[in-house]
Design a protein around this motif. Structure first.
Motif, PDB file in Angstrom:
ATOM      1  N   TRP A 115      12.770  -0.148  -3.806  1.00 40.60           N
ATOM      2  CA  TRP A 115      11.872  -0.037  -2.645  1.00 40.60           C
ATOM      3  C   TRP A 115      11.189  -1.378  -2.412  1.00 40.60           C
ATOM      4  O   TRP A 115      10.990  -2.160  -3.343  1.00 40.60           O
ATOM      5  CB  TRP A 115      10.845   1.061  -2.935  1.00 40.60           C
ATOM      6  N   TYR A 116      10.812  -1.616  -1.175  1.00 41.47           N
ATOM      7  CA  TYR A 116      10.080  -2.848  -0.849  1.00 41.47           C
ATOM      8  C   TYR A 116       9.016  -2.535   0.196  1.00 41.47           C
ATOM      9  O   TYR A 116       9.193  -1.649   1.039  1.00 41.47           O
ATOM     10  CB  TYR A 116      11.041  -3.917  -0.308  1.00 41.47           C
ATOM     11  N   PRO A 117       7.885  -3.247   0.167  1.00 40.16           N
ATOM     12  CA  PRO A 117       6.878  -3.121   1.231  1.00 40.16           C
ATOM     13  C   PRO A 117       7.393  -3.802   2.490  1.00 40.16           C
ATOM     14  O   PRO A 117       8.217  -4.722   2.422  1.00 40.16           O
ATOM     15  CB  PRO A 117       5.660  -3.837   0.647  1.00 40.16           C
ATOM     16  N   MET A 118       6.900  -3.397   3.653  1.00 39.90           N
ATOM     17  CA  MET A 118       7.475  -3.841   4.916  1.00 39.90           C
ATOM     18  C   MET A 118       7.383  -5.348   5.127  1.00 39.90           C
ATOM     19  O   MET A 118       8.207  -5.924   5.849  1.00 39.90           O
ATOM     20  CB  MET A 118       6.819  -3.103   6.088  1.00 39.90           C
ATOM     21  N   TRP A 119       6.395  -6.015   4.504  1.00 37.92           N
ATOM     22  CA  TRP A 119       6.330  -7.461   4.705  1.00 37.92           C
ATOM     23  C   TRP A 119       7.555  -8.155   4.102  1.00 37.92           C
ATOM     24  O   TRP A 119       7.939  -9.241   4.531  1.00 37.92           O
ATOM     25  CB  TRP A 119       5.039  -8.048   4.146  1.00 37.92           C
ATOM     26  N   THR A 120       8.206  -7.523   3.141  1.00 33.18           N
ATOM     27  CA  THR A 120       9.417  -8.102   2.550  1.00 33.18           C
ATOM     28  C   THR A 120      10.541  -8.169   3.565  1.00 33.18           C
ATOM     29  O   THR A 120      11.360  -9.103   3.560  1.00 33.18           O
ATOM     30  CB  THR A 120       9.838  -7.275   1.328  1.00 33.18           C
ATOM     31  N   ALA A 190      -0.834  -7.013  -5.856  1.00 27.13           N
ATOM     32  CA  ALA A 190      -0.945  -8.464  -5.990  1.00 27.13           C
ATOM     33  C   ALA A 190      -0.085  -9.181  -4.955  1.00 27.13           C
ATOM     34  O   ALA A 190      -0.484 -10.214  -4.399  1.00 27.13           O
ATOM     35  CB  ALA A 190      -0.533  -8.881  -7.403  1.00 27.13           C
ATOM     36  N   ALA A 191       1.103  -8.629  -4.669  1.00 30.03           N
ATOM     37  CA  ALA A 191       1.996  -9.258  -3.690  1.00 30.03           C
ATOM     38  C   ALA A 191       1.451  -9.144  -2.276  1.00 30.03           C
ATOM     39  O   ALA A 191       1.756  -9.979  -1.412  1.00 30.03           O
ATOM     40  CB  ALA A 191       3.377  -8.624  -3.775  1.00 30.03           C
ATOM     41  N   GLU A 192       0.637  -8.120  -2.040  1.00 31.86           N
ATOM     42  CA  GLU A 192       0.116  -7.889  -0.689  1.00 31.86           C
ATOM     43  C   GLU A 192      -0.774  -9.028  -0.214  1.00 31.86           C
ATOM     44  O   GLU A 192      -0.811  -9.344   0.985  1.00 31.86           O
ATOM     45  CB  GLU A 192      -0.656  -6.572  -0.663  1.00 31.86           C
ATOM     46  N   ALA A 193      -1.488  -9.666  -1.124  1.00 33.17           N
ATOM     47  CA  ALA A 193      -2.470 -10.681  -0.747  1.00 33.17           C
ATOM     48  C   ALA A 193      -1.845 -11.800   0.073  1.00 33.17           C
ATOM     49  O   ALA A 193      -2.394 -12.222   1.103  1.00 33.17           O
ATOM     50  CB  ALA A 193      -3.147 -11.242  -1.993  1.00 33.17           C
ATOM     51  N   ASP A 194      -0.691 -12.323  -0.356  1.00 29.90           N
ATOM     52  CA  ASP A 194      -0.038 -13.402   0.392  1.00 29.90           C
ATOM     53  C   ASP A 194       1.348 -13.004   0.881  1.00 29.90           C
ATOM     54  O   ASP A 194       2.169 -13.860   1.208  1.00 29.90           O
ATOM     55  CB  ASP A 194       0.050 -14.676  -0.454  1.00 29.90           C
ATOM     56  N   ASN A 206       4.433  10.251  -3.588  1.00 28.28           N
ATOM     57  CA  ASN A 206       3.275   9.717  -4.296  1.00 28.28           C
ATOM     58  C   ASN A 206       2.354   9.065  -3.262  1.00 28.28           C
ATOM     59  O   ASN A 206       2.697   8.964  -2.088  1.00 28.28           O
ATOM     60  CB  ASN A 206       3.667   8.767  -5.442  1.00 28.28           C
ATOM     61  N   PHE A 207       1.196   8.625  -3.712  1.00 22.60           N
ATOM     62  CA  PHE A 207       0.178   8.110  -2.801  1.00 22.60           C
ATOM     63  C   PHE A 207       0.588   6.801  -2.142  1.00 22.60           C
ATOM     64  O   PHE A 207       0.074   6.432  -1.079  1.00 22.60           O
ATOM     65  CB  PHE A 207      -1.139   7.881  -3.562  1.00 22.60           C
ATOM     66  N   ALA A 208       1.517   6.054  -2.757  1.00 19.92           N
ATOM     67  CA  ALA A 208       1.794   4.678  -2.343  1.00 19.92           C
ATOM     68  C   ALA A 208       2.282   4.588  -0.909  1.00 19.92           C
ATOM     69  O   ALA A 208       2.005   3.601  -0.210  1.00 19.92           O
ATOM     70  CB  ALA A 208       2.817   4.049  -3.288  1.00 19.92           C
ATOM     71  N   GLU A 209       3.005   5.604  -0.453  1.00 18.56           N
ATOM     72  CA  GLU A 209       3.563   5.536   0.894  1.00 18.56           C
ATOM     73  C   GLU A 209       2.478   5.496   1.962  1.00 18.56           C
ATOM     74  O   GLU A 209       2.716   5.006   3.066  1.00 18.56           O
ATOM     75  CB  GLU A 209       4.514   6.700   1.119  1.00 18.56           C
ATOM     76  N   ALA A 210       1.293   6.027   1.642  1.00 15.25           N
ATOM     77  CA  ALA A 210       0.188   5.994   2.595  1.00 15.25           C
ATOM     78  C   ALA A 210      -0.582   4.669   2.525  1.00 15.25           C
ATOM     79  O   ALA A 210      -1.265   4.300   3.484  1.00 15.25           O
ATOM     80  CB  ALA A 210      -0.764   7.154   2.328  1.00 15.25           C
ATOM     81  N   VAL A 211      -0.461   3.966   1.413  1.00 15.52           N
ATOM     82  CA  VAL A 211      -1.204   2.725   1.213  1.00 15.52           C
ATOM     83  C   VAL A 211      -0.380   1.512   1.623  1.00 15.52           C
ATOM     84  O   VAL A 211      -0.880   0.586   2.271  1.00 15.52           O
ATOM     85  CB  VAL A 211      -1.640   2.602  -0.258  1.00 15.52           C
ATOM     86  N   TRP A 212       0.905   1.503   1.232  1.00 17.21           N
ATOM     87  CA  TRP A 212       1.794   0.371   1.519  1.00 17.21           C
ATOM     88  C   TRP A 212       3.037   0.876   2.244  1.00 17.21           C
ATOM     89  O   TRP A 212       4.001   1.326   1.593  1.00 17.21           O
ATOM     90  CB  TRP A 212       2.218  -0.325   0.244  1.00 17.21           C
ATOM     91  N   PRO A 213       3.080   0.845   3.549  1.00 15.73           N
ATOM     92  CA  PRO A 213       4.305   1.231   4.247  1.00 15.73           C
ATOM     93  C   PRO A 213       5.486   0.413   3.742  1.00 15.73           C
ATOM     94  O   PRO A 213       5.369  -0.802   3.508  1.00 15.73           O
ATOM     95  CB  PRO A 213       3.987   0.927   5.708  1.00 15.73           C
ATOM     96  N   GLY A 214       6.618   1.067   3.557  1.00  8.63           N
ATOM     97  CA  GLY A 214       7.787   0.380   3.044  1.00  8.63           C
ATOM     98  C   GLY A 214       9.036   1.201   3.248  1.00  8.63           C
ATOM     99  O   GLY A 214       9.022   2.248   3.904  1.00  8.63           O
ATOM    100  N   GLU A 215      10.136   0.745   2.680  1.00  9.85           N
ATOM    101  CA  GLU A 215      11.424   1.416   2.825  1.00  9.85           C
ATOM    102  C   GLU A 215      12.188   1.374   1.508  1.00  9.85           C
ATOM    103  O   GLU A 215      12.013   0.446   0.709  1.00  9.85           O
ATOM    104  CB  GLU A 215      12.280   0.731   3.897  1.00  9.85           C
ATOM    105  N   PHE A 216      13.051   2.347   1.315  1.00 10.49           N
ATOM    106  CA  PHE A 216      13.977   2.325   0.199  1.00 10.49           C
ATOM    107  C   PHE A 216      15.199   1.483   0.570  1.00 10.49           C
ATOM    108  O   PHE A 216      15.641   1.486   1.730  1.00 10.49           O
ATOM    109  CB  PHE A 216      14.429   3.733  -0.170  1.00 10.49           C
ATOM    110  N   VAL A 217      15.734   0.780  -0.411  1.00  9.87           N
ATOM    111  CA  VAL A 217      16.993   0.061  -0.227  1.00  9.87           C
ATOM    112  C   VAL A 217      18.118   1.086  -0.091  1.00  9.87           C
ATOM    113  O   VAL A 217      18.155   2.074  -0.819  1.00  9.87           O
ATOM    114  CB  VAL A 217      17.257  -0.878  -1.420  1.00  9.87           C
TER     115      VAL A 217
END
Length: 313
Positions: A115-120, A190-194, A206-217
């Motif tokens: 998985w990766y956050p959308m900024w990736t 930590a990666a979110e900062a920059d 889990n809670f992460a999907e509401a905090v960090w939008p992202g996608e599965f590979v």
């Protein structure tokens, strides 16, 4: 905490006939605790319900793979979160030996994978395709991985087979195992900062999907046998060359002697079923709101009587 537990007991008395477990054994119902928040909170939710019904409950910290053998032998009574992707193989192996029963599915759909956050995606626009990810491997490199990309997998005992997949698909990645679920969340934070590009193991719910939008590979689609038969999947000479199931189950399991020894408690377990949002909320109470699991369970019960009242009739 005491006030919350009192409120739960009052709600159980007011809205549902108190289940008297006179026919159940006085021996403890042993509930395992693993190393991710939703499982710990869910186990405490069910344990607190059984205690309010009169059962004696013990919690034991147990390896998340070895637990199925423990259940089969009767050393552990039940398991609340059997994830298809992570634990399906261990669960099936125990079922084949006998001594463990499938107590039904939760009303939840699971997925566990890279998985990766959308900024990736901004740095690797071919995502979510796995081959596009591999073409971008150098942007995930760290001093620890040299010129290869870093993939942060789950803890070793989750047996996610990241290294096997990298080898089977010829990927330019080095797999590093996180020490805990908390380490995964800390890495994303930590990666979110920059907006550093990262790819990590993640799962839903889990809670992460509401905090960090992202996608599965998106890897080659899962086929039955991908983890047991090299002929299944794109690489005829390797296992684990597919993605994990995109619509996996989340089951409950129990020692086959539970129904006879604790019939009323077993009847409650059969009725228990959580949804994706409910499971995500349980994890949030610990991972975001920083409650202790026992407190989180009590708060969840207090706030959701309409969910559990029918389970204890």
């Amino acid at each position: 905490m005491k006030k919350t537990q009192t409120a739960i007991l009052a709600a159980m008395t007011a809205f549902a006939p108190m289940a008297v477990l006179a026919e159940d054994s006085n021996d403890p119902i042993v509930i395992p605790i693993h190393n991710w928040s939703s499982q710990i909170v869910m186990s405490n939710v069910v344990g607190q319900l059984l205690e309010q019904q009169g059962a004696y409950v013990e919690y034991v910290t147990t390896d998340s793979q070895a637990v199925y053998e423990s259940i089969r032998m009767g050393d552990v009574t039940l398991e609340m979160e059997v994830w298809e992707g992570a634990f399906g193989a261990s669960f099936r192996a125990a079922m084949e030996k006998g001594g463990i029963v499938d107590v039904g599915d939760h009303n939840a759909v699971t997925r566990e994978d890279w998985w990766y956050p959308m900024w990736t995606k901004e740095a690797c626009p071919g995502l979510p395709d796995w081959e596009a990810l591999n073409d971008c491997a150098e942007i995930f490199a760290t001093p620890e991985t040299g010129d290869k990309g870093r993939y942060l997998d789950g803890p070793v005992d989750w047996l996610k087979h990241g290294k096997e997949r990298v080898e089977a698909l010829g990927m330019d990645f080095t797999v590093i195992n996180a020490g805990s679920a908390a380490a995964l969340w800390a890495t994303i934070g930590a990666a979110e900062a920059d907006k550093t590009p990262i790819v990590v193991f993640n799962w839903t719910p889990n809670f992460a999907e509401a905090v960090w939008p992202g996608e599965f590979v998106e890897f080659p689609e899962w086929e039955d046998g991908c983890d047991t038969d090299p002929a299944v999947g794109p690489n005829p000479d390797a296992l684990y060359d597919c993605g994990n199931p995109a619509d996996g189950y989340l089951k409950k399991a129990a020692w086959e002697g539970m129904e006879e020894k604790w019939p009323a408690a077993y009847a409650t377990l059969e009725k228990v079923s959580f949804t994706n949002p409910q499971i995500a909320e349980m994890a949030k109470l610990v991972d975001i709101d920083e409650m202790e699991p026992q407190e989180a369970a009590a708060v969840w019960l207090e706030e959701n009587p309409d969910v559990w009242q029918g389970w204890i009739n």
